[in-house]
Design a protein around this motif. Structure first.
Motif, short mmCIF file in Angstrom:
data_model
loop_
_atom_site.label_atom_id
_atom_site.label_comp_id
_atom_site.label_asym_id
_atom_site.label_seq_id
_atom_site.Cartn_x
_atom_site.Cartn_y
_atom_site.Cartn_z
N ILE A 418 0.76 -1.13 0.03
CA ILE A 418 -0.04 -0.01 -0.22
C ILE A 418 0.76 1.29 0.08
O ILE A 418 0.69 2.27 -0.73
N TRP A 419 1.90 1.33 1.02
CA TRP A 419 2.67 2.44 0.90
C TRP A 419 3.60 2.54 -0.13
O TRP A 419 3.76 3.83 -0.78
N GLU A 433 8.48 16.04 -0.84
CA GLU A 433 8.10 15.96 0.54
C GLU A 433 7.38 14.87 0.97
O GLU A 433 7.67 14.19 1.99
N LEU A 434 6.25 14.67 0.22
CA LEU A 434 5.28 13.58 0.75
C LEU A 434 5.96 12.19 0.51
O LEU A 434 5.88 11.38 1.47
N GLY A 435 6.83 12.24 -0.59
CA GLY A 435 7.55 10.86 -0.85
C GLY A 435 8.51 10.65 0.17
O GLY A 435 8.74 9.71 0.58
N LYS A 436 9.38 11.57 0.91
CA LYS A 436 10.25 11.39 1.76
C LYS A 436 9.39 10.97 3.12
O LYS A 436 10.03 9.91 3.89
N GLU A 437 8.29 11.52 3.55
CA GLU A 437 7.46 11.02 4.60
C GLU A 437 7.29 9.71 4.45
O GLU A 437 7.35 8.62 5.35
N ILE A 438 6.52 9.15 3.07
CA ILE A 438 6.18 7.94 2.81
C ILE A 438 7.30 6.91 2.97
O ILE A 438 7.17 5.77 3.32
N GLY A 439 8.55 7.21 2.40
CA GLY A 439 9.48 6.53 2.24
C GLY A 439 10.06 6.05 3.40
O GLY A 439 10.42 4.93 3.67
N LYS A 440 10.05 6.85 4.67
CA LYS A 440 10.60 6.58 6.04
C LYS A 440 9.51 5.60 6.47
O LYS A 440 9.73 4.64 7.18
N ILE A 441 8.06 5.75 6.32
CA ILE A 441 7.07 4.89 7.02
C ILE A 441 7.20 3.52 6.19
O ILE A 441 6.99 2.55 6.82
N LEU A 442 7.72 3.58 4.91
CA LEU A 442 7.73 2.08 4.21
C LEU A 442 9.06 1.44 4.82
O LEU A 442 8.77 0.07 4.92
N ASP A 444 10.02 1.66 7.78
CA ASP A 444 9.67 1.16 9.30
C ASP A 444 8.73 -0.08 9.12
O ASP A 444 8.73 -1.12 9.74
N VAL A 445 8.03 -0.19 8.00
CA VAL A 445 6.94 -1.28 7.74
C VAL A 445 7.62 -2.19 7.21
O VAL A 445 7.43 -3.64 7.54
N ASP A 446 8.57 -2.28 6.22
CA ASP A 446 9.49 -3.40 5.58
C ASP A 446 10.95 -3.24 5.59
O ASP A 446 11.52 -2.81 4.69
N PRO A 447 11.61 -3.12 6.84
CA PRO A 447 12.86 -2.84 6.84
C PRO A 447 14.18 -3.87 6.15
O PRO A 447 15.22 -3.41 6.01
N ASP A 448 13.45 -4.94 5.72
CA ASP A 448 14.52 -5.79 5.31
C ASP A 448 14.58 -5.87 3.65
O ASP A 448 15.04 -6.90 3.02
N HIS A 449 13.84 -4.91 3.11
CA HIS A 449 13.65 -4.96 1.82
C HIS A 449 14.50 -3.78 1.32
O HIS A 449 14.19 -2.58 1.32
N GLU A 450 15.32 -4.06 0.36
CA GLU A 450 16.49 -3.26 -0.24
C GLU A 450 15.80 -2.20 -1.23
O GLU A 450 16.11 -1.08 -1.10
N GLY A 451 14.97 -2.54 -1.71
CA GLY A 451 14.16 -1.55 -2.80
C GLY A 451 13.69 -0.53 -2.08
O GLY A 451 13.38 0.60 -2.69
N ARG A 452 13.26 -0.53 -0.67
CA ARG A 452 12.49 0.53 -0.13
C ARG A 452 13.49 1.85 0.17
O ARG A 452 13.18 2.88 0.00
N TYR A 453 14.79 1.18 0.41
CA TYR A 453 15.95 2.17 0.77
C TYR A 453 16.22 2.87 -0.63
O TYR A 453 16.59 3.94 -0.36
N ILE A 454 16.43 2.14 -1.82
CA ILE A 454 16.84 2.54 -2.93
C ILE A 454 15.76 3.84 -3.37
O ILE A 454 16.07 4.85 -3.95
N HIS A 455 14.46 3.47 -2.96
CA HIS A 455 13.43 4.46 -3.53
C HIS A 455 13.61 5.83 -2.63
O HIS A 455 13.43 6.76 -3.41
N LEU A 456 13.91 5.65 -1.51
CA LEU A 456 14.07 6.62 -0.54
C LEU A 456 15.07 7.69 -0.97
O LEU A 456 15.08 8.75 -1.15
#
Length: 528
Positions: A418-419, A433-442, A444-456
Motif C-alpha cells: 500500500i505504502w 516532500e510527501l515522498g520522503k515522508e512515505i519512504g520513511k514509513i515504508l 519502518d514497515v518493511d526494513p529488510d527490503h533493499e528496494g525500499r531504501y533505494i526508492h527513498l
C-alpha cells in the motif's frame, strides 16, 4: 416367514422382481411404493433385498437419508454392508460427524468387519478436520487386522496428507509391504501440498509405474512453486512417454505457459486439444484465455472466450485482467458490465482485475464506483489488494492527498504494498516532500527490503539532498541486504531461455559474438 424348500422358487422370483424394480426406481415416491409392497407380502425378506433398498434410499439422485435411517433402525440384525451403507451416506452428507457417532454404535454390535468401513469414516474425519479421531481410527484399522490392507491404508494416507501431517503419512507409506500406484500418488501429492517439491520429485522418480495422475500431480506441483520451465519440460517428457494428458494436465501446462509467456507451447497445447477432440471445459477455456492474454494475443484470447459454451467467472476474470494489463481500461470495464448482465457474480480476483483496469485507464469515478459496489452490492469485504488498487488509482491520477487520506481511513492496517503504491505515485508526480515522508514509513514497515531504501535514496537525490541519499544507501550495506537479480525470458524454437542480471548463461559466448557482429556492422555503416 422362514425360507423353506417349498417356497424357495417363489421367493427367488419375488427377490429378482423386487431387485429389478429397485434398479429402475427413479423417485422417492416409487421407492416407498416398492418398500410397501415388500412389507405387505409378509414373507421373509432376504438381506440382499434390504441392502439394495438401503442403497436406493441414499441414492444421489433422489435419496432421503432420514428414510434410510428409519429403514435401518427396523432391521433386526444388520450386516456389515448395511452398516457401511449408512456410514457412507452420513460421510457424504452435510453432517459427517454423524458417521463417526454411528460407527460408535456399530462397535457395540456383533458385526463381521471389512476394510470398506474405514475409508468412509476417514472421509468424515477429513471433512471435520478431526485429527485426533483420525489417529483413533488408524488404531482401529490396525487392531482389526487391516493394517496392511491397501484400500484402507490409502484412505488413511490421503487424510494425513490433507492434514499436512507428512511425517505420519511417510511413516505409514514406508510400512506398506506393497504400495500400489494410488499409494505412490497420494504420498507424492502430500509432499506437493506440504511444499516439499524436491521430495515430491524424488518420489515421482522412484515410482515403479506412473499414470496420468502421477504426471499431473508433479506438473501441478512445479507450477504451484513457480517452476514453470520444469513443469513444461515434464509435460514434454510425459508426451514422449506416450501418456495421454487429461484436461487437468493440460490446464496445469497452460498455466506454466502463461507464467513463462511461452506462446509457442501454448499454441501447441491448444492445437493438441483441437486435434484430439478434447472439449474446452471452463477450466481449459480459462487456461487458454490466460495464456493468450499473458502473451499479448488479446484478439485470440477473445476468440477463445467467445467460443466457450460455458463462460465461468475465471474466464471472465482472465479476459478482464488481460485488458487491464494492456492498458485497455475502458474495454475491460465494458466486459465487466457484460459479465454482470449474464448474472455471474464477480470474485475477489475479478474485483482486483477491474480495479487495476480502472487504475491503468485513469477511470477514477468508475473505479470508486466498483470499489463501493463490493460492500454495497456484493456484500464482500475489500481485501488489502483491493485497497492497494484504490491507492494506485488515486496515486496515478495525481490525487496524492486523497490517496494518503484513503490510507489513513482504512479499516485494516496498510502493508508495504500500500505504502509502496503511494511512494511510486509521489515519484511519478514529483511530490518529493510527501515522498520522503512515505519512504520513511515504508522502511519502518518493511526494513529488510533493499528496494525500499533505494526508492527513498532516489527521492533524496531528486530533491538535491545528496548527503541523505548517501546515508540511506549506506544503511543497505550496514544491514547486509541483498537484492534478488532481475531476469528476462525469451522463447526460441519452442525452448524458454532465462537470463539473470549479472549472471552467466550457457549462451553467453554466442550472445557476445552476435553483439560484436552488430557493433562492427554499425561501425562500417558509420552509425557508431
Amino acid at each position: 416367514m422362514l425360507l423353506t424348500p417349498s417356497n424357495q422358487p417363489s421367493l427367488q422370483s419375488n427377490v429378482e422382481e423386487t431387485l429389478n424394480l429397485l434398479e429402475r426406481c427413479s423417485s422417492m415416491k416409487e421407492l416407498k411404493q416398492i418398500h410397501a409392497q415388500v412389507l405387505k407380502s409378509g414373507s421373509y425378506i432376504p438381506q440382499i433385498t434390504v441392502s439394495k433398498l438401503l442403497a436406493s434410499c441414499i441414492s444421489s439422485e433422489f435419496g432421503n437419508l432420514s428414510y434410510a435411517r428409519m429403514v435401518f433402525d427396523r432391521i433386526r440384525s444388520p450386516n456389515i454392508i448395511m452398516w457401511n451403507t449408512i456410514i457412507r451416506a452420513y460421510s457424504n452428507s452435510n453432517f459427517p460427524e454423524a458417521s463417526l457417532l454411528f460407527y460408535q454404535q456399530m462397535l457395540h454390535h456383533p458385526v463381521t468387519y471389512n476394510s470398506y468401513t474405514f475409508p468412509f469414516l476417514l472421509k468424515a474425519c477429513s471433512a471435520l478436520s478431526a485429527f485426533e479421531e483420525t489417529k483413533q481410527i488408524h488404531a482401529h484399522i490396525i487392531k482389526r487386522g487391516f493394517g496392511s490392507e491397501v484400500y484402507a491404508t490409502n484412505s488413511l494416507l490421503h487424510v494425513y496428507a490433507n492434514f499436512g501431517s507428512i511425517e505420519y503419512a511417510r511413516h505409514l507409506f514406508d510400512r506398506l509391504p506393497q504400495p500400489d500406484i494410488v499409494s505412490w500418488n497420494t504420498i507424492m501429492d502430500g509432499y506437493v501440498k506440504f511444499g516439499s517439491i524436491d521430495m515430491a520429485e524424488e518420489i515421482f522418480q522412484a515410482m515403479p509405474e506412473k499414470n496420468v495422475i502421477s504426471w499431473t500431480t508433479m506438473i501441478s506441483g512445479f507450477v504451484k512453486v513457480g517452476l514453470n520451465k520444469e513443469a513444461l519440460s515434464l509435460f514434454h517428457e510425459m508426451m514422449i512417454a506416450g501418456i495421454r494428458p487429461d484436461s487437468v494436465t493440460l490446464s496445469c501446462s497452460l498455466s506454466a505457459c502463461a507464467g513463462l509467456g511461452a506462446l509457442d507451447q501454448g499454441r501447441s497445447i491448444h492445437a493438441y486439444i483441437h486435434k484430439n477432440g478434447i472439449k474446452e471445459d471452463p477450466i481449459l477455456g480459462c487456461g487458454l484465455v490466460d495464456v493468450y492474454v499473458k502473451c499479448g494475443e488479446m484478439e485470440k484470447a477473445k476468440e477463445v472466450f467467445r467460443r466457450l459454451e460455458k463462460k465461468c467467472v475465471c474466464a471472465w476474470t482472465a479476459l478482464i485482467g488481460g485488458l487491464a494489463v494492456h492498458g485497455k481500461g475502458r474495454e475491460a470495464l465494458g466486459w465487466y458490465m457484460q459479465m454482470q448482465k449474464t448474472g455471474i457474480k464477480p470474485t475477489s480476483i475479478t474485483f482486483t482485475a477491474i480495479l487495476t483496469a480502472c487504475s491503468h485507464g485513469g477511470l477514477i469515478e468508475e473505479g470508486k464506483s466498483v470499489f463501493e459496489s463490493m460492500s454495497s452490492v456484493y456484500k464482500m469485504k475489500p481485501s488489502i489488494e483491493h485497497y492497494g488498487c484504490m491507492v494506485d488509482l488515486l496515486g496515478r491520477a495525481g490525487l496524492l492527498k486523497e490517496a494518503k487520506e484513503f490510507i489513513d481511513s482504512m479499516p485494516i492496517k496498510p502493508n508495504a504494498a500500500i505504502w509502496g503504491a503511494l511512494l511510486n505515485a509521489c515519484n511519478m508526480h514529483r511530490n518529493l516532500e510527501l515522498g520522503k515522508e512515505i519512504g520513511k514509513i515504508l522502511i519502518d514497515v518493511d526494513p529488510d527490503h533493499e528496494g525500499r531504501y533505494i526508492h527513498l535514496a532516489s527521492i533524496h537525490s531528486a530533491a538535491g539532498e545528496w548527503d541523505q541519499a548517501v546515508q540511506v544507501r549506506r544503511e543497505i550495506k550496514e544491514r547486509g541486504l541483498m537484492n534478488n537479480p532481475g531476469f528476462s525470458a525469451i522463447n526460441l524454437n519452442g525452448v524458454v531461455h532465462e537470463f539473470f542480471a549479472g549472471g552467466g548463461s550457457c549462451h553467453i559466448k554466442e550472445i557476445y559474438d552476435v553483439w560484436e557482429i552488430i557493433a562492427n556492422r554499425n561501425l562500417e555503416l558509420g552509425e557508431l
